[in-house]
Design an enzyme around this catalytic site. Structure first.
Site, mmCIF file in Angstrom:
data_model
loop_
_atom_site.group_PDB
_atom_site.id
_atom_site.type_symbol
_atom_site.label_atom_id
_atom_site.label_comp_id
_atom_site.label_asym_id
_atom_site.label_seq_id
_atom_site.Cartn_x
_atom_site.Cartn_y
_atom_site.Cartn_z
ATOM 1 N N HIS A 149 -2.414 10.180 0.484
ATOM 2 C CA HIS A 149 -2.804 9.077 -0.049
ATOM 3 C C HIS A 149 -2.769 9.025 -1.364
ATOM 4 O O HIS A 149 -1.537 8.206 -2.482
ATOM 5 C CB HIS A 149 -4.274 8.607 0.169
ATOM 6 C CG HIS A 149 -4.047 7.189 0.244
ATOM 7 N ND1 HIS A 149 -3.578 5.889 1.088
ATOM 8 C CD2 HIS A 149 -5.702 6.349 -0.724
ATOM 9 C CE1 HIS A 149 -4.257 5.211 0.247
ATOM 10 N NE2 HIS A 149 -4.455 4.843 -0.454
ATOM 11 N N GLU A 185 1.348 -1.399 -0.013
ATOM 12 C CA GLU A 185 -0.084 -0.176 -0.076
ATOM 13 C C GLU A 185 0.983 1.370 -0.140
ATOM 14 O O GLU A 185 1.543 1.519 0.746
ATOM 15 C CB GLU A 185 -0.710 -0.321 1.616
ATOM 16 C CG GLU A 185 -2.231 0.988 0.986
ATOM 17 C CD GLU A 185 -2.921 0.928 2.450
ATOM 18 O OE1 GLU A 185 -3.152 -0.290 2.593
ATOM 19 O OE2 GLU A 185 -3.718 2.085 2.478
ATOM 20 N N ASP A 189 3.924 -14.713 11.203
ATOM 21 C CA ASP A 189 2.971 -15.056 10.505
ATOM 22 C C ASP A 189 1.828 -13.587 11.477
ATOM 23 O O ASP A 189 1.107 -13.862 11.883
ATOM 24 C CB ASP A 189 2.457 -15.910 11.779
ATOM 25 C CG ASP A 189 1.159 -16.811 10.784
ATOM 26 O OD1 ASP A 189 0.243 -15.721 10.212
ATOM 27 O OD2 ASP A 189 0.816 -18.269 11.748
ATOM 28 N N LYS A 244 -7.955 -1.022 10.966
ATOM 29 C CA LYS A 244 -7.063 -1.664 10.342
ATOM 30 C C LYS A 244 -5.564 -1.194 9.353
ATOM 31 O O LYS A 244 -5.116 -1.766 9.480
ATOM 32 C CB LYS A 244 -8.329 -1.588 8.998
ATOM 33 C CG LYS A 244 -7.703 -2.301 7.438
ATOM 34 C CD LYS A 244 -6.699 -1.346 6.445
ATOM 35 C CE LYS A 244 -6.329 -1.956 5.148
ATOM 36 N NZ LYS A 244 -5.602 -0.933 4.663
#
Ligand code: MEV
Length: 442
Positions: free
Chosen positions: A393, A85, A296, A280
Site C-alpha cells: 500500500h 486509491e 450507478d 470495503k
C-alpha cells in the site's frame, strides 16, 4: 454571515464561479484559475459534461486505470477501473496475473430479477383488497403496454406483480411488489415508469370497484420506486487450484497460507467490524469497474451491503475453503448493471471502457464486476495474512507523498529506488526528502 442566494441555477457558469469566489475565496483568483484549468478545451465535450448535472462549475477528475490479464471463463480481459486509491489497480493486476496461470476465474449469472414497489395505505377488509388486486392485475399490465413494448421486443418486461400485506409491520401498509427483467439496461427509468403507471391505475380503478365501501375506495398511494435491493439479480465468481500451487516464492508454506486465508474469511463472516473492512476492499474493485462502465455505484453499494446482512448479521461477501488439497474462493453478490442506456451511450470514456471489455451484455458485465471484487479481496487477504497490507500500500502511496512534497521527476525516480528495500511511512519519506534537499541545497 453569508446571505442565501436565489436563482443560482440560472446563472451562467462564469457567474456561478464569480459568486463562489466572491463569497468563499475572498476574491482570490487562483480559485478561478484552478476551476477553469479543469474545463475541457473541446467545448462540445465540456457542454456534455456540464449537462450531466445541475450547477456544474468544472470537472472532477478520477484516474482511469486498466488491470490486464483477467482470464474469465477462458476469455482474456483488460478491466477498466476508475478510482483514486493508489494500490487498487496494482492489486487487481497482481491477482489477475496470479490466477492467469491457475485456470483463471469462472463466473456465472444465477438470476437477473429486478424489483420495484408501489407502497400504499389501505384501511379496510383485506380479503376485498385481495379480490380487487386479482381483478385489476390484468389492467395494470395492460396500462403499461406503451412503456413495456420496446422492452418486450428485447426479451424483457414485467415478470410478476404481487400484493403484499405489510400490516404487521405498519398499520394499513400494503405493497405491489413487482419484478422485472430489463435485459441489458439497468432499468431504473423503465421500472419507475411502470410503477407510476401501476399506482395511477390501481388508485383510480379502486374508486369504481363495486365491492369496496366508500372508505375502502380511498387507497392512498405513498410512493412508487424501484428497489436497489436485488437479491435475485445474482452473480457468482470463483477461483480454485491445488493448495500446493498457492504460493510462489513466498516465505510462507502453501498449507499454512491456505489455512490462514480461510481463517481470515471465517473471521470476516463472524465479526462485523472486520466484515465491513473486508467488504470495503471488495467494493474497491467493484466500484471502480462500475464507475468506469457508467453504472450507478451508490445503487450497487446499497444493494451489496444489504445482501451482506441478509442472514441477520453483517458478514463477508466472499467464501473460502481448502478441502482435500483444493483451495476454493468465491463470491456471490447482487449486481444490477446496464450496458445500454444511461451514461453508457453518453460518456465518451464509458464507451471506451465498454469497448475495451468487448461490448459486454449486462450479464457479462455482472461477471466481470464480480471477478474484479473477488480479485481485489484475494489480493488484500493475501497481503494481510503474509506481508501485511502496508508494504504494498505504502509503496503505491510513495508517489503521492512525493507529489505532496513537490518532488521533481528526477527526485521521484531517486526516491522510488531509495525505498525499494525500505519500509515506506509518511515520516520516513518526509525525513529522507528533507535530508536530501538539505544535502543538495547549494
Ligand atoms: C483498503 O482500501 C482495503 C483493505 O482494508 C481491505 C481489507 O482489509 O480486506 C485492505
Amino acid at each position: 454571515m453569508i446571505a442565501p442566494i436565489t436563482g443560482f441555477s440560472k446563472l451562467t457558469k462564469n457567474k456561478k464561479i464569480e459568486w463562489l469566489v466572491d463569497t468563499y475565496f475572498l476574491n482570490d483568483t487562483t480559485a478561478i484559475n484552478t476551476l477553469k484549468k479543469y474545463w475541457n478545451s473541446d467545448e462540445a465535450l465540456q457542454k456534455l459534461h456540464d449537462e450531466f448535472i445541475e450547477n456544474t462549475i468544472t470537472n472532477f477528475y478520477l484516474p482511469l486505470g486498466v488491470a490486464p490479464n483477467f482470464l474469465i471463463n477462458d476469455q482474456l480481459y483488460a478491466i477498466p477501473m476508475a478510482i483514486e486509491e493508489s494500490s487498487v489497480v496494482a492489486a487487481a493486476s497482481k491477482a489477475a496475473k496470479f490466477w492467469l496461470t491457475r485456470g483463471g476465474f469462472k463466473a456465472t449469472v444465477i438470476n437477473t430479477e429486478k424489483v420495484g414497489q408501489v407502497h400504499f395505505m389501505y384501511f379496510g377488509n383485506t380479503e376485498k383488497l385481495k379480490a380487487y388486486f386479482e381483478h385489476i392485475k390484468p389492467q395494470l399490465i395492460e396500462a403499461t403496454s406503451h412503456i413495456t413494448q420496446n422492452m418486450k421486443k428485447r426479451g424483457g418486461g414485467i415478470t410478476e406483480i404481487e400484493l403484499r400485506d405489510k400490516t404487521k409491520q405498519l398499520d394499513g401498509y400494503f405493497q405491489l411488489h413487482c419484478t422485472f427483467e430489463t435485459v441489458d439496461s439497468m432499468g431504473a427509468n423503465f421500472i419507475n415508469s411502470c410503477l407510476e403507471q401501476f399506482a395511477k391505475t390501481f388508485e383510480s380503478a379502486a374508486k369504481s370497484y363495486g365491492l369496496f365501501s366508500e372508505k375502502e375506495k380511498e387507497i392512498q398511494i405513498v410512493m412508487s420506486i424501484l428497489s436497489n435491493y436485488v437479491p435475485n439479480c445474482l452473480v457468482r465468481a470463483e477461483v480454485s487450484c491445488p493448495v500446493s500451487s498457492l504460493t510462489e516464492n513466498e516465505s510462507i508454506d502453501a498449507n499454512e497460507f491456505a489455512e490462514k486465508f480461510v481463517r481470515a474469511i471465517q473471521i470476516a463472516k463472524t465479526e462485523p467490524y472486520r466484515a465491513v473492512t473486508h467488504n470495503k476492499g471488495i467494493m474497491n474493485g467493484i466500484d471502480a469497474v462500475v464507475l468506469a462502465t457508467g453504472n450507478d455505484f451508490r445503487a450497487i453499494e446499497a444493494g451489496v451491503h444489504a445482501y451482506a446482512s441478509k442472514d441477520g448479521t453483517y458478514s463477508s461477501l466472499t467464501h473460502a475453503e481448502a478441502t482435500n488439497g483444493i483451495f476454493k474462493f468465491w463470491i456471490e453478490i447482487p449486481l444490477s448493471l446496464g450496458t445500454v442506456g444511461g451514461l453508457t451511450s453518453l460518456h465518451p470514456l464509458v464507451k471506451i471502457a465498454l469497448q475495451m471489455l468487448g461490448k459486454p451484455s449486462a450479464k457479462e458485465l455482472m461477471q466481470i464486476v464480480a471477478v474484479a471484487g473477488l480479485a481485489q479481496n484475494f489480493a488484500a487477504i493475501r497481503s494481510l495474512v503474509t506481508t501485511g497490507i502496508q508494504k504494498g500500500h505504502m509503496k503505491m502511496h510513495l508517489i503521492n507523498i512525493l507529489n505532496q512534497l513537490e518532488a521533481s521527476e528526477d527526485e521521484k525516480a531517486y526516491f522510488v529506488n531509495f525505498f525499494k528495500d525500505k519500509t515506506v511511512t509518511h515520516s520516513a519519506v518526509v525525513n529522507a526528502f528533507t535530508a536530501y534537499k538539505k544535502e543538495h541545497a547549494s
